[in-house]
Motif scaffolding. Structure first.
Motif, PDB file in Angstrom:
ATOM      1  N   THR A  27      -7.971   5.213  17.030  1.00 25.27           N
ATOM      2  CA  THR A  27      -8.814   5.569  18.174  1.00 25.27           C
ATOM      3  C   THR A  27      -8.145   6.617  19.047  1.00 25.27           C
ATOM      4  O   THR A  27      -8.773   7.546  19.522  1.00 25.27           O
ATOM      5  CB  THR A  27      -9.062   4.327  19.062  1.00 25.27           C
ATOM      6  OG1 THR A  27      -9.479   3.259  18.235  1.00 25.27           O
ATOM      7  CG2 THR A  27     -10.097   4.605  20.119  1.00 25.27           C
ATOM      8  N   GLY A  28      -6.857   6.433  19.266  1.00 24.35           N
ATOM      9  CA  GLY A  28      -6.198   7.356  20.164  1.00 24.35           C
ATOM     10  C   GLY A  28      -4.686   7.220  20.154  1.00 24.35           C
ATOM     11  O   GLY A  28      -4.127   6.306  19.538  1.00 24.35           O
ATOM     12  N   VAL A  29      -4.060   8.163  20.844  1.00 21.82           N
ATOM     13  CA  VAL A  29      -2.608   8.166  20.997  1.00 21.82           C
ATOM     14  C   VAL A  29      -2.323   7.993  22.482  1.00 21.82           C
ATOM     15  O   VAL A  29      -2.901   8.712  23.297  1.00 21.82           O
ATOM     16  CB  VAL A  29      -2.007   9.511  20.517  1.00 21.82           C
ATOM     17  CG1 VAL A  29      -0.492   9.498  20.651  1.00 21.82           C
ATOM     18  CG2 VAL A  29      -2.433   9.803  19.091  1.00 21.82           C
ATOM     19  N   THR A  30      -1.482   7.043  22.810  1.00 19.33           N
ATOM     20  CA  THR A  30      -1.196   6.824  24.231  1.00 19.33           C
ATOM     21  C   THR A  30       0.293   7.032  24.484  1.00 19.33           C
ATOM     22  O   THR A  30       1.100   7.024  23.550  1.00 19.33           O
ATOM     23  CB  THR A  30      -1.562   5.389  24.646  1.00 19.33           C
ATOM     24  OG1 THR A  30      -0.866   4.499  23.789  1.00 19.33           O
ATOM     25  CG2 THR A  30      -3.047   5.156  24.534  1.00 19.33           C
ATOM     26  N   HIS A  31       0.618   7.210  25.740  1.00 19.17           N
ATOM     27  CA  HIS A  31       2.036   7.290  26.078  1.00 19.17           C
ATOM     28  C   HIS A  31       2.266   6.594  27.404  1.00 19.17           C
ATOM     29  O   HIS A  31       1.349   6.459  28.221  1.00 19.17           O
ATOM     30  CB  HIS A  31       2.506   8.739  26.143  1.00 19.17           C
ATOM     31  CG  HIS A  31       1.988   9.461  27.347  1.00 19.17           C
ATOM     32  ND1 HIS A  31       0.693   9.921  27.428  1.00 19.17           N
ATOM     33  CD2 HIS A  31       2.574   9.759  28.530  1.00 19.17           C
ATOM     34  CE1 HIS A  31       0.505  10.484  28.601  1.00 19.17           C
ATOM     35  NE2 HIS A  31       1.627  10.403  29.298  1.00 19.17           N
ATOM     36  N   ASP A  32       3.467   6.148  27.599  1.00 19.68           N
ATOM     37  CA  ASP A  32       3.808   5.415  28.805  1.00 19.68           C
ATOM     38  C   ASP A  32       5.208   5.840  29.238  1.00 19.68           C
ATOM     39  O   ASP A  32       6.163   5.690  28.477  1.00 19.68           O
ATOM     40  CB  ASP A  32       3.768   3.912  28.481  1.00 19.68           C
ATOM     41  CG  ASP A  32       3.870   3.052  29.727  1.00 19.68           C
ATOM     42  OD1 ASP A  32       4.093   3.619  30.820  1.00 19.68           O
ATOM     43  OD2 ASP A  32       3.739   1.826  29.600  1.00 19.68           O
ATOM     44  N   THR A  33       5.279   6.415  30.433  1.00 19.01           N
ATOM     45  CA  THR A  33       6.598   6.824  30.916  1.00 19.01           C
ATOM     46  C   THR A  33       7.155   5.797  31.907  1.00 19.01           C
ATOM     47  O   THR A  33       8.275   5.932  32.383  1.00 19.01           O
ATOM     48  CB  THR A  33       6.532   8.208  31.607  1.00 19.01           C
ATOM     49  OG1 THR A  33       5.522   8.156  32.615  1.00 19.01           O
ATOM     50  CG2 THR A  33       6.195   9.299  30.610  1.00 19.01           C
ATOM     51  N   ASP A  34       6.348   4.788  32.200  1.00 19.34           N
ATOM     52  CA  ASP A  34       6.810   3.739  33.113  1.00 19.34           C
ATOM     53  C   ASP A  34       7.540   2.661  32.304  1.00 19.34           C
ATOM     54  O   ASP A  34       7.120   1.513  32.251  1.00 19.34           O
ATOM     55  CB  ASP A  34       5.616   3.149  33.870  1.00 19.34           C
ATOM     56  CG  ASP A  34       6.044   2.119  34.907  1.00 19.34           C
ATOM     57  OD1 ASP A  34       7.252   2.083  35.253  1.00 19.34           O
ATOM     58  OD2 ASP A  34       5.187   1.333  35.350  1.00 19.34           O
ATOM     59  N   VAL A  35       8.615   3.075  31.673  1.00 21.13           N
ATOM     60  CA  VAL A  35       9.322   2.188  30.749  1.00 21.13           C
ATOM     61  C   VAL A  35      10.812   2.217  31.065  1.00 21.13           C
ATOM     62  O   VAL A  35      11.387   3.285  31.272  1.00 21.13           O
ATOM     63  CB  VAL A  35       9.146   2.679  29.277  1.00 21.13           C
ATOM     64  CG1 VAL A  35       9.878   1.756  28.314  1.00 21.13           C
ATOM     65  CG2 VAL A  35       7.687   2.773  28.897  1.00 21.13           C
TER      66      VAL A  35
END
Ligand code: ADP
Ligand code: ASP
Ligand code: MG
Length: 406
Positions: free
Chosen positions: A253-261
């Motif tokens: 469906t999609g590619v996500t990213h998270d910088t709150d890690v």
């Protein structure tokens, strides 16, 4: 009259001009003959700015006082929007979460909604008013102000839509819907017309901040159909609702990213039964959500355990690990912030071997080093260096031909 709940995010009410645009949009829907409850967020970056002020004073602001502080932002928006509506000749009233009686538990900064009392809203609607409600905030039964987790105005809107039996729950933001990747990072990303709750849940929980994860959970539980749209256009947006398995055709469906890690490693842990339980129950007791967990192979009866948490939880998680580490005789605790997470999400990948390998190949091709991996039936996530996150997202988006969708 049919009731519509609309929610406008922080960027939509960041300036007076923007707020007046929102007021005109709300007034137009009202004049078309709907009862309206409008949920608004704090203007622009006000919540971040307030948190920054608190951190100038202390590393770990007391959660109760932080809630008291953060709740201010939404109050600015409701008062101004209500004034802007009245200036257009529309009767309107602003109400805080406590005034509505959005009742929550007492877990400050991430409180859960227990119940919403609809009486005050019903009274105001019956007087012909547009009700403007502060998002993100509630109250415990003993009158303590709480907040619902970052991005929590989405949850306020969904919970109100459910409690009031709204015909529509519209989430207005600065992008025209939910995309195959964050359109700010991947200009080639495509808007998705329709998504299942489960797909949206995975996207949100892996970093697509366009909807708060808990708001999607709530919408799924109570069957609230969500409509994500742009404040600035009439485009139809994205609908999030129940989609049956047979309808599902998408592999990814999609590619996500998270910088709150943030990554925490507890080294030299004795490799014996019960240790993981000790570590993770100590974190759970402090309401710290752990995302990815990796344990290295045991060497001489000792192993390293790494896990990820949000940056806000990292100081407390580190402190907790130092305590637990001393009790169990572990080695040093290492805390690292320079990481981010890239994920692919899709219900179709469960039955398709090779999806994870393709993602790793795309990252390798872009020269991005993978530090941690986790997989589930509908998601593969990799922790990578923060400085590589944009090229990682773009490479993975391209590898799954999402650029070419149309
Ligand atoms: P609001 O203040 O309206 O709540 P947010 O900043 O919380 O807005 O959410 C909207 C932002 O979500 C967009 O500006 C976009 O950068 C980001 N975003 C991340 N992933 C996605 C995605 N897959 N689709 C759309 N937007 C996304
Ligand atoms: N103002 C809050 C936040 O920044 C809530 C929201 O925007 O939904 O997290
Ligand atoms: Mg938001």
């Amino acid at each position: 009259m049919a009731l519509i709940v609309q929610k406008y995010g922080g960027s939509s009410v960041a300036t007076t001009e923007k707020l007046q645009h929102v007021a005109r949009r709300v007034a137009a829907t009202r004049r078309a003959g709907a009862d309206m409850v409008v949920v608004v967020s704090a203007p622009g970056d006000m919540t971040d700015d307030l948190i920054a002020r608190a951190r100038e004073i202390t590393d770990r602001p007391p959660a109760r006082e932080l809630d008291m502080l953060m709740a201010v932002g939404e109050q600015v928006s409701i008062a101004l929007l209500s004034m802007a509506l009245q200036a257009l000749g529309e009767p309107a009233i602003s109400l805080t979460g406590p005034q509505v009686r959005i009742l929550t538990d007492s877990v400050h900064t991430k409180a859960r909604i227990l119940e919403i009392d609809r009486r005050r809203i019903d009274e105001e609607l019956a007087r012909g008013r547009i009700v403007v409600v502060a998002g993100f905030q509630g109250t415990t039964p003993d009158h303590e102000i709480t907040t619902l987790g970052r991005g929590g105005s989405d949850l306020s809107a969904v919970a109100l839509a459910s409690a009031l039996g709204a015909v529509s729950c519209e989430i207005y933001t600065d992008v025209p819907g939910v995309f195959t990747a964050d359109p700010r990072i991947v200009p080639e990303a495509h808007k998705l017309d329709r998504l299942s709750y489960d797909e949206m849940l995975e996207m949100a929980s892996s970093g697509a901040v366009v909807l708060q994860t808990r708001s999607v959970e709530y919408a799924k539980t109570y069957g609230v159909r969500l409509h994500v749209r742009s404040t600035w256009s009439e485009e139809p947006g994205t609908v999030v609702e129940e989609v049956t398995d047979v309808e599902r055709v998408r592999l990814v469906t999609g590619v996500t990213h998270d910088t709150d890690v943030a990554r925490i490693t507890i080294t030299n842990v004795p490799d014996i039964p019960g240790i993981a339980h000790r570590i993770f129950s100590a974190l759970a007791e402090r309401h710290i959500n752990v995302d990815m967990i990796v344990q290295t192979a045991s060497r001489g009866g000792r192993a390293d355990i790494s896990f990820t948490v949000t940056k806000a939880d990292a100081p407390l998680a580190g402190e907790t690990m130092r305590e637990v580490g001393r009790e169990i005789g572990a080695g040093a605790i290492e805390a690292g912030e320079g990481v981010a997470k890239v994920s692919i999400v899709g219900a179709g990948m469960a039955s398709n071997p090779g999806v994870a390998a393709k993602m790793f190949g795309a990252l390798a091709g872009a020269g991005v080093n993978i530090q941690m991996i986790s997989t589930s039936e509908i998601k593969v996530s990799c922790v990578v260096p923060l400085e590589d996150i944009q090229k990682a997202v773009r490479a993975v988006h391209r590898a799954f031909n999402l650029d070419a969708l149309g």
